[in-house]
Design a protein around this motif. Structure first.
Motif, PDB file in Angstrom:
ATOM      1  N   THR A   8       1.040  -1.206   0.098  1.00 28.93           N
ATOM      2  CA  THR A   8      -0.014  -0.059   0.090  1.00 28.93           C
ATOM      3  C   THR A   8       0.700   1.179   0.084  1.00 28.93           C
ATOM      4  OG1 THR A   8      -1.838  -1.252   0.955  1.00 28.93           O
ATOM      5  CG2 THR A   8      -1.845   1.205   1.102  1.00 28.93           C
ATOM      6  N   ASN A   9       2.021   1.384   0.815  1.00 28.18           N
ATOM      7  CA  ASN A   9       2.759   2.296   1.050  1.00 28.18           C
ATOM      8  C   ASN A   9       3.478   2.751  -0.471  1.00 28.18           C
ATOM      9  OD1 ASN A   9       2.324   2.932   3.599  1.00 28.18           O
ATOM     10  ND2 ASN A   9       3.749   1.568   4.213  1.00 28.18           N
ATOM     11  N   PHE A  10       3.744   1.614  -1.127  1.00 30.65           N
ATOM     12  CA  PHE A  10       4.566   1.597  -2.320  1.00 30.65           C
ATOM     13  C   PHE A  10       3.699   2.061  -3.531  1.00 30.65           C
ATOM     14  CE2 PHE A  10       5.323  -0.223  -6.569  1.00 30.65           C
ATOM     15  CZ  PHE A  10       6.655   0.068  -6.731  1.00 30.65           C
ATOM     16  N   VAL A  17       4.535  10.533  -6.569  1.00 31.65           N
ATOM     17  CA  VAL A  17       5.493  11.016  -7.700  1.00 31.65           C
ATOM     18  C   VAL A  17       5.049  11.263  -8.696  1.00 31.65           C
ATOM     19  CG1 VAL A  17       7.316   9.928  -8.756  1.00 31.65           C
ATOM     20  CG2 VAL A  17       7.253   9.383  -6.584  1.00 31.65           C
ATOM     21  N   VAL A  18       3.901  10.527  -9.201  1.00 28.86           N
ATOM     22  CA  VAL A  18       3.377  10.947 -10.501  1.00 28.86           C
ATOM     23  C   VAL A  18       2.568  12.050 -10.470  1.00 28.86           C
ATOM     24  CG1 VAL A  18       1.304   9.972 -12.131  1.00 28.86           C
ATOM     25  CG2 VAL A  18       2.973   8.342 -11.162  1.00 28.86           C
ATOM     26  N   LEU A  22       3.223  15.360 -12.698  1.00 31.38           N
ATOM     27  CA  LEU A  22       2.271  15.980 -13.424  1.00 31.38           C
ATOM     28  C   LEU A  22       2.118  17.283 -13.192  1.00 31.38           C
ATOM     29  CD1 LEU A  22      -0.617  13.107 -13.481  1.00 31.38           C
ATOM     30  CD2 LEU A  22       0.835  13.807 -15.254  1.00 31.38           C
ATOM     31  N   ALA A  23       2.290  17.554 -11.948  1.00 23.92           N
ATOM     32  CA  ALA A  23       2.111  19.227 -11.749  1.00 23.92           C
ATOM     33  C   ALA A  23       3.597  19.874 -12.152  1.00 23.92           C
ATOM     34  CB  ALA A  23       2.157  19.336 -10.215  1.00 23.92           C
TER      35      ALA A  23
END
Length: 360
Positions: A8-10, A17-18, A22-23
C-alpha cells in the motif's frame, strides 16, 4: 499484514511521485521545461474605429447594413445638407462683396494717385510763375530805383516815375499771387497724399477681410463635405446603430469599423517573459476557429507590466504584502501565409505559445 502495508505504501508513493511529475509538467517546471511558454490569457485585437459625425443634422440616407464590408472613402451615412449649402452660398456671397470692395478701393487709389500727379503739375506751374514773378519784381525794383534818382535831377518827369512805381506794385502783387498759388498746390499735394494713405489702409483692411471670407468659405465647404460620413479605411462594419431620420450631433456613435488587420495580445507571467524577444516563433490556438492552429511570431513586448496601465493602481506601500506575479503583454502577429488568418475577429480567445529558445 506487513506485506500488505508495504504494498500500500509503495502504491501511495508511486501516486505521489506521479502527481508531482504531472504538476511539474503542467507548470512547465524542470525537468519538463522545454523553453516553450504558454498562456490562455490571450485575445485577438484590432484597431476598432468608432465612426461619428463632425457636424450635426438629420440622417437622410444610410448606405450600409450590419457587418457589411466597406472600402476606404466609401460613404456610409449622409446627413441633411441644405443648411450647409446655404451657409456656403452665404460665405461665397460675402467673399464676392469683399472682392468688389477691394476693386472699389483699388480704383479710389488710382484716383488719389492721379490727384497727386495733377497737384504736383500745378505746383510745378506755380513755381514757374513764382520764378517769373520774382524776375519781374527784381526788374521793377531796379527800374523804380533808377527812376527815383532821375526824377530828382529832373531827367524823368514825375508822371513817368509814378508809372514806374505802379509797375513795381503790380510786380509785388504778382509775386504774392504766385506764392499763394504755389502754397495751394503744396496743400493739395499733402491732402492727396493723406487721402492715398487712408485708401491704402482701407485696402489692407479689405484684403484681410477677403482672407477671412475665404477661410469662412473653406470652413463652409468642409462642413458641407462632412455631411457625407465616409469610411476612413477598409474593413467590416459592426452593428449599425444609426437610423434614418435620426438627429445626430458631433461625437454621436453611428457604427464601429473593424479593419482587416488584426493581431494577438498575450499576457504572460513575468517569469515566462524573461527570455522573450521580438522575432521568436509563436503558435496560436483559436477557440472560435475550432482550436485551429496558426503560426506567428512575437512582434514586440509591452514597455511595462499590465498593472502599470490600470486605471486604479495597487498601492503596496501599506498593510500586509502578498507577492502576486505580474503579467507582461506581448504582441504577436500571425504569419501572412496562414490560410485562416482572415477568419480572426477581434475579441476571440486564444491559447498562445512562444518558443523562447529561439534567439533573435
Amino acid at each position: 499484514m506487513a506485506r500488505f502495508l508495504n504494498r500500500t505504501n509503495f502504491f501511495v508513493l508511486i501516486a505521489v511521485v506521479v502527481g508531482v511529475l504531472l504538476a511539474l509538467y503542467a507548470w512547465r517546471l524542470p525537468p519538463f521545461n522545454n523553453g516553450v511558454e504558454s498562456t490562455e490569457n490571450a485575445y485577438v485585437r484590432g484597431s476598432v474605429t468608432v465612426i461619428a459625425p463632425k457636424v450635426d443634422g438629420y440622417v437622410m440616407e444610410v448606405f450600409i447594413q450590419d457587418f457589411a464590408e466597406v472600402k476606404a472613402g466609401q460613404v456610409l451615412v449622409r446627413l441633411d445638407d441644405r443648411n450647409y449649402k446655404a451657409r456656403l452660398a452665404q460665405a461665397e456671397a460675402t467673399l464676392a462683396t469683399q472682392k468688389a470692395n477691394l476693386a472699389n478701393v483699388v480704383q479710389a487709389r488710382h484716383v488719389r494717385e492721379a490727384g497727386i500727379t495733377n497737384a504736383q503739375a500745378q505746383l510745378a506751374g506755380a513755381q514757374a510763375q513764382q520764378f517769373n514773378a520774382s524776375a519781374q519784381l527784381a526788374r521793377s525794383r531796379a527800374d523804380e530805383k533808377r527812376s527815383q534818382a532821375l526824377v530828382t535831377d529832373g531827367s524823368v518827369s514825375q508822371r513817368e516815375h509814378d508809372q514806374t512805381e505802379s509797375g513795381l506794385r503790380q510786380a509785388e502783387a504778382a509775386q504774392r499771387q504766385a506764392d499763394a498759388v504755389a502754397q495751394q498746390a503744396r496743400a493739395a499735394i499733402n491732402a492727396a497724399q493723406q487721402e492715398l494713405r487712408a485708401v491704402n489702409v482701407n485696402e489692407k483692411a479689405i484684403e484681410a477681410a477677403i482672407e477671412g471670407a475665404k477661410a469662412a468659405v473653406r470652413l463652409a465647404e468642409i462642413d458641407l463635405e462632412n455631411t457625407q460620413i465616409k469610411a476612413p479605411r477598409a474593413g467590416h462594419v459592426g452593428e449599425v446603430g444609426v437610423k434614418l431620420g435620426q438627429y445626430v450631433t458631433p461625437g454621436t456613435q453611428l457604427v464601429a469599423l473593424v479593419p482587416d488587420q488584426v493581431w494577438v495580445v498575450a499576457n504572460f507571467k513575468e517569469a515566462q517573459a524573461a527570455n522573450m524577444v521580438p522575432g521568436q516563433p509563436a503558435l496560436l490556438r483559436v477557440d472560435g476557429l475550432g482550436n485551429a492552429e496558426l503560426k506567428g511570431h512575437v512582434e514586440r513586448l509591452s514597455p511595462a507590466m499590465g498593472s502599470e496601465f490600470s486605471v486604479i493602481r495597487a498601492d503596496n506601500a501599506t498593510g500586509n504584502f502578498t507577492k502576486i506575479p505580474q503579467r507582461l503583454p506581448v504582441r504577436i502577429v500571425v504569419d501572412a501565409n496562414e490560410p485562416r488568418a482572415n477568419d480572426l475577429r477581434p475579441g476571440m480567445s486564444v491559447v498562445a505559445e512562444v518558443d523562447t529558445r529561439a534567439k533573435k
